[in-house]
Design an enzyme around this catalytic site. Structure first.
Site, mmCIF file in Angstrom:
data_model
loop_
_atom_site.group_PDB
_atom_site.id
_atom_site.type_symbol
_atom_site.label_atom_id
_atom_site.label_comp_id
_atom_site.label_asym_id
_atom_site.label_seq_id
_atom_site.Cartn_x
_atom_site.Cartn_y
_atom_site.Cartn_z
ATOM 1 C CB ALA A 198 -0.900 -0.017 1.230
ATOM 2 N N GLY B 54 0.571 -5.063 0.935
ATOM 3 C CA GLY B 54 -0.632 -5.127 0.107
ATOM 4 C C GLY B 54 -0.381 -5.774 -1.248
ATOM 5 C CD GLU C 97 -2.234 -7.679 3.056
ATOM 6 O OE1 GLU C 97 -2.043 -6.505 2.676
ATOM 7 O OE2 GLU C 97 -2.616 -7.963 4.205
ATOM 8 C CD GLU D 51 1.861 -5.555 5.671
ATOM 9 O OE1 GLU D 51 2.660 -6.466 5.949
ATOM 10 O OE2 GLU D 51 1.034 -5.646 4.745
#
Ligand code: HXC
Length: 268
Positions: free
Chosen positions: A75, A119, A122, A142
């Site tokens: 992200a 992300g 993911e 993260e």
């Protein structure tokens, strides 16, 4: 929630490129200068394009790839850095737009080269298959940023490769190379970097050449394995298998086998 990277990028090329290759839809995450960091705008656009391809009868499978040397490095940290709890809670960050990605009914292949982190990992796991280039590196780093995975990392990783490696990746932030990812069961195949896109497109074209409703039924049925106990899952599979006998494609597929010819599916 402002995202300066996005407004800057929007002046240039689209953040997600959408193309057709026969019956295959190809989506390219297009922020190579930021290692395809997944800003809200990227996920919004990816969701739009995926939904459009899902609704397009002439597309049978979809490939997602990253422009440049990475799939996606996570992200967008620059955008997230200043967000408060209320910013993310009130806007339903992640659920708001990421959940759309998992609702696509057609098979989606992630073609991963380079980094698939946070992300990015993911997103790859939200797809139905991951084909990795030899230089692919997966991770959920993260914890380094003072947060935890938020788009399914702590849930899909243990389902894909078990608790031991999921804990290891999420707690230590270490990266896993393509070979380890294949051994652990996260990726379907590892291929040379230069043939990644061709291999992914070929796999997608092969899927798209089969009956689309059957491909959707298979996807639903395999995914059901992660949502139910064995007997419920088997019942779901059995009923869906029964339903496939209502398809013209079942008549065609079996008639073609008996006649020793190639089946020509009409997707109904
Ligand atoms: C924003 C990013 C980024 C990211 C890289 N960049 N990752 N920008 N968000 N996640 C930008 C860098 O700032 C840099 O921009 C450019 O991309 C190239 O990156 P470098 O760091 O210079 O490249 P390199 O030295 O090769 O290192 C690659 C890297 C590193 C190891 C992948 O970039 C990195 O650690 N990135 C962050 C990985 C990460 O923590 N991901 C998880 C994010 S949190 P400039 O302008 O300086 O050239 C997350 C939570 C998900 O994903 C929650 C649900 C959605």
């Amino acid at each position: 929630m402002s995202d300066l990277h996005d407004s800057k990028d929007k002046l240039a090329e689209p953040l997600v490129l959408a193309e057709r290759r026969g019956r295959v839809g190809l989506l390219t995450l297009n922020r190579p200068d930021h290692l395809n960091a997944l800003s809200d705008a990227v996920i919004d656009l990816l969701g739009d394009e995926l939904e459009a391809m899902d609704a397009d009868e002439s597309i049978g499978a979809i490939v997602i790839v990253g422009a440049g040397k990475a799939f996606a490095a996570g992200a967008d940290i620059g955008a997230m850095a200043q967000w408060s709890y209320m910013d993310v809670y009130k806007t339903n960050y992640v659920s708001r737009n990421w959940d759309r990605l998992a609702r696509v009914r057609k098979p989606v292949i992630a073609a991963v080269r380079g980094f698939a982190l946070g992300g990015g990992c993911e997103l790859a796991m939200t797809c139905d298959m991951i084909i990795a280039a030899e230089d692919a590196r997966f991770g959920q780093p993260e914890i380094r940023l003072g947060v935890l995975p938020g788009a399914g990392g702590t849930q899909r990783l243990p389902r894909a490769l078990g608790k031991a490696k999921a804990m290891d990746l999420c707690l230590t932030a270490r990266m896993m190379d393509a070979q380890e990812a294949e051994r652990a069961g996260l990726v379907s195949r590892v291929v040379p970097v230069e043939s990644l896109l061709d291999e992914a497109l070929e796999a997608a074209a092969r899927i798209a050449g089969f009956s689309l409703p059957v491909a959707i039924m298979i996807k639903e049925s395999v995914n059901r394995a992660f949502e139910s106990g064995l007997s419920e899952g088997l019942l779901f599979e059995r009923r869906t298998f029964h339903a496939s006998f209502g398809l013209q494609d079942q008549k065609e597929g079996m008639a073609a086998f008996v006649a020793k010819r190639r089946a020509s599916f009409t997707h109904c």
